[in-house]
Design a protein around this motif. Structure first.
Motif, mmCIF file in Angstrom:
data_model
loop_
_atom_site.group_PDB
_atom_site.id
_atom_site.type_symbol
_atom_site.label_atom_id
_atom_site.label_comp_id
_atom_site.label_asym_id
_atom_site.label_seq_id
_atom_site.Cartn_x
_atom_site.Cartn_y
_atom_site.Cartn_z
ATOM 1 N N GLU A 80 0.706 -1.226 0.060
ATOM 2 C CA GLU A 80 -0.010 -0.179 0.073
ATOM 3 C C GLU A 80 0.929 1.072 -0.098
ATOM 4 N N ASP A 81 2.216 1.146 0.696
ATOM 5 C CA ASP A 81 2.933 2.271 0.809
ATOM 6 C C ASP A 81 3.175 2.705 -0.921
ATOM 7 N N VAL A 82 3.583 1.422 -1.776
ATOM 8 C CA VAL A 82 3.893 1.879 -3.049
ATOM 9 C C VAL A 82 2.848 2.180 -3.824
ATOM 10 N N ARG A 83 1.560 1.586 -3.498
ATOM 11 C CA ARG A 83 0.460 2.172 -4.346
ATOM 12 C C ARG A 83 0.024 3.655 -4.404
ATOM 13 N N GLN A 84 0.289 4.020 -2.748
ATOM 14 C CA GLN A 84 -0.032 5.434 -2.693
ATOM 15 C C GLN A 84 1.247 6.225 -3.205
ATOM 16 N N LEU A 85 2.361 5.759 -3.192
ATOM 17 C CA LEU A 85 3.458 6.710 -3.504
ATOM 18 C C LEU A 85 3.255 6.995 -4.943
ATOM 19 N N ILE A 86 2.829 5.997 -5.771
ATOM 20 C CA ILE A 86 2.693 6.362 -7.255
ATOM 21 C C ILE A 86 1.381 7.422 -7.392
ATOM 22 N N GLU A 87 0.443 7.145 -6.458
ATOM 23 C CA GLU A 87 -0.622 8.153 -6.539
ATOM 24 C C GLU A 87 -0.321 9.639 -6.158
ATOM 25 N N ALA A 88 0.664 9.639 -5.398
ATOM 26 C CA ALA A 88 1.024 10.938 -4.584
ATOM 27 C C ALA A 88 1.976 11.653 -5.641
ATOM 28 N N PHE A 89 2.451 11.020 -6.629
ATOM 29 C CA PHE A 89 3.174 11.665 -7.643
ATOM 30 C C PHE A 89 2.332 12.089 -8.823
ATOM 31 N N GLY A 90 1.036 11.804 -8.661
ATOM 32 C CA GLY A 90 0.083 11.987 -9.983
ATOM 33 C C GLY A 90 -0.032 11.117 -10.850
ATOM 34 N N GLU A 91 0.472 9.934 -10.760
ATOM 35 C CA GLU A 91 0.502 9.030 -11.777
ATOM 36 C C GLU A 91 -0.252 7.653 -11.637
ATOM 37 N N LYS A 92 -0.640 6.968 -12.491
ATOM 38 C CA LYS A 92 -1.501 5.929 -12.417
ATOM 39 C C LYS A 92 -0.705 4.535 -12.771
ATOM 40 N N THR A 93 0.550 4.814 -13.062
ATOM 41 C CA THR A 93 1.587 3.756 -13.665
ATOM 42 C C THR A 93 2.768 4.346 -13.449
ATOM 43 N N CYS A 94 3.938 3.310 -13.309
ATOM 44 C CA CYS A 94 5.247 3.634 -13.375
ATOM 45 C C CYS A 94 6.328 2.702 -14.092
ATOM 46 N N THR A 95 7.505 2.784 -14.167
ATOM 47 C CA THR A 95 8.393 1.816 -14.096
ATOM 48 C C THR A 95 9.041 1.661 -12.880
ATOM 49 N N LEU A 96 8.670 0.464 -12.431
ATOM 50 C CA LEU A 96 9.213 0.071 -11.041
ATOM 51 C C LEU A 96 10.577 -0.653 -10.981
ATOM 52 N N VAL A 97 11.557 -0.110 -10.404
ATOM 53 C CA VAL A 97 12.875 -0.456 -10.228
ATOM 54 C C VAL A 97 12.970 -1.043 -8.846
ATOM 55 N N ALA A 98 13.579 -2.185 -8.519
ATOM 56 C CA ALA A 98 13.642 -2.768 -7.231
ATOM 57 C C ALA A 98 14.785 -3.771 -6.943
ATOM 58 N N HIS A 99 15.031 -3.781 -5.605
ATOM 59 C CA HIS A 99 16.300 -4.805 -5.225
ATOM 60 C C HIS A 99 16.069 -5.253 -4.136
ATOM 61 N N ASP A 100 16.406 -6.570 -3.779
ATOM 62 C CA ASP A 100 16.417 -7.299 -2.463
ATOM 63 C C ASP A 100 14.991 -7.152 -1.885
ATOM 64 N N TRP A 101 14.916 -6.510 -0.484
ATOM 65 C CA TRP A 101 13.316 -6.498 -0.099
ATOM 66 C C TRP A 101 12.408 -5.498 -0.714
ATOM 67 N N GLY A 102 13.094 -4.509 -1.556
ATOM 68 C CA GLY A 102 12.361 -3.721 -2.173
ATOM 69 C C GLY A 102 11.804 -4.550 -3.510
ATOM 70 N N GLY A 103 12.437 -5.587 -3.941
ATOM 71 C CA GLY A 103 12.129 -6.453 -5.018
ATOM 72 C C GLY A 103 10.979 -7.261 -4.445
ATOM 73 N N ALA A 104 11.023 -7.880 -3.206
ATOM 74 C CA ALA A 104 10.124 -8.854 -2.793
ATOM 75 C C ALA A 104 8.768 -7.777 -2.578
ATOM 76 N N ILE A 105 8.638 -6.628 -2.204
ATOM 77 C CA ILE A 105 7.626 -6.084 -2.243
ATOM 78 C C ILE A 105 7.284 -5.840 -3.699
ATOM 79 N N ALA A 106 8.047 -5.371 -4.789
ATOM 80 C CA ALA A 106 7.778 -5.155 -6.068
ATOM 81 C C ALA A 106 7.041 -6.211 -6.587
ATOM 82 N N TRP A 107 7.738 -7.625 -6.372
ATOM 83 C CA TRP A 107 7.054 -8.703 -6.833
ATOM 84 C C TRP A 107 5.451 -8.780 -6.527
ATOM 85 N N ALA A 108 5.529 -8.841 -5.190
ATOM 86 C CA ALA A 108 4.138 -8.849 -4.593
ATOM 87 C C ALA A 108 3.107 -7.739 -5.123
ATOM 88 N N PHE A 109 3.672 -6.694 -5.413
ATOM 89 C CA PHE A 109 2.744 -5.421 -5.899
ATOM 90 C C PHE A 109 2.388 -5.688 -7.378
#
Length: 292
Positions: A80-109
């Motif tokens: 939910e942090d990630v979803r709201q981050l994308i929207e907070a920057f006025g976007e509905k989609t993004c190129t998501l780049v992630a590593h390690d724990w960030g990657g675990a979150i990105a896969w699930a997201f």
């Protein structure tokens, strides 16, 4: 580095620190343990030329808020942090780049909110389905992941803070200085981030909330991901000498990712974006051009 804009955004009841630069489509960077936004500085410089790059300090890290309860670091909250981050920057989609724990979150997201992910770029973060398989079937992966038992202990942060963060320096800084991909200035930045008040305790809450160990129990827990196939273009950049993850985590990933490109870095460890930034940036650039 002074040209990056540093700011805070309130999402999901926490204030998250981030840096940003450039204009255009949103390119959002998620770091892992024990890093912070600076993990991406080589990529931020390069891709701010034609993207709006945003690298966040994940909750619990560096200058971001550090909730005290372990439950505040469970995967649905992190997504939910990630979803709201994308929207907070006025976007509905993004190129998501992630590593390690960030990657675990990105896969699930990506498997929960695929409509938010135009492209996915992953660094040394095993796919949730294949990692579950490897933990269940591969003794070498269970051995490689055995550190998680220590990490999820209630007092593990004291272990890492001891002797001026000596264990973390051995884990991240010493190899980087020896191989030349980290400078003394880089090392100082990491030390400062680790020694922020309550940071290490919060950083390790990710492991405590996940409760990977004992593995026999964790592999029985349902993943609860809405999809089993991710459709958007995906680039995986993987260090073949990563001591944390067996290379077999990449086997069969095509069953779960429709359009996947994999590049393996021989002799490179857990963070190719540190060790081989020029080659990493070239491969990302090729991927972005091909999928634009």
């Amino acid at each position: 580095m002074n040209l990056f804009q540093s700011n805070y955004v309130n999402v999901n009841d926490v204030n998250l620190h981030y840096v940003t630069k450039g204009e255009g489509e949103l390119m959002l960077f998620l770091h892992g343990f024990p890093y912070f936004w600076y993990n991406w500085h080589h990529q931020l410089e390069e891709f701010s030329k034609d993207y709006r790059v945003v690298a966040v300090d994940m909750r619990g890290y560096n200058l971001s808020d550090k909730p005290e309860d372990v439950s505040a670091y469970k995967m649905p909250i992190l997504m939910e942090d990630v979803r709201q981050l994308i929207e907070a920057f006025g976007e509905k989609t993004c190129t998501l780049v992630a590593h390690d724990w960030g990657g675990a979150i990105a896969w699930a997201f990506a498997y929960t909110y695929p409509e938010y992910v135009k492209r996915l770029i992953m660094f040394d973060a095993p796919h949730p389905y294949t990692f579950r398989r490897e933990l269940s079937e591969n003794p070498a992966q269970r051995q490689a992941s055995s550190y998680m038992e220590k990490f999820q202990q209630p007092d593990s942060h004291d272990y890492f803070l001891a002797n001026d963060c000596e264990k973390l320096k051995q884990l991240l800084i010493a190899p980087g200085l020896e191989k030349g991909y980290l400078s003394n200035e880089d090392a100082e930045k990491y030390m400062k981030a680790w020694q922020q008040p309550k940071a290490l305790k919060s950083m390790l809450h990710y492991y405590r909330a996940a409760g990977f160990y004992p593995f026999e129990e964790s592999v029985k827990k349902p993943l609860n991901l809405p999809h089993t196939m991710f459709e958007s273009p995906t680039l995986i950049l993987w260090g073949n000498a990563d001591s944390a993850f067996e290379n077999s985590n990449l086997d069969g990933i095509e069953e779960y990712v429709r359009d996947v490109t994999i590049h393996r870095f021989d002799g490179v460890g857990h963070a190719p974006q540190h060790e081989k930034p020029k080659e990493v940036n070239r491969l990302i650039r090729e991927f972005l051009t091909k999928t634009s």
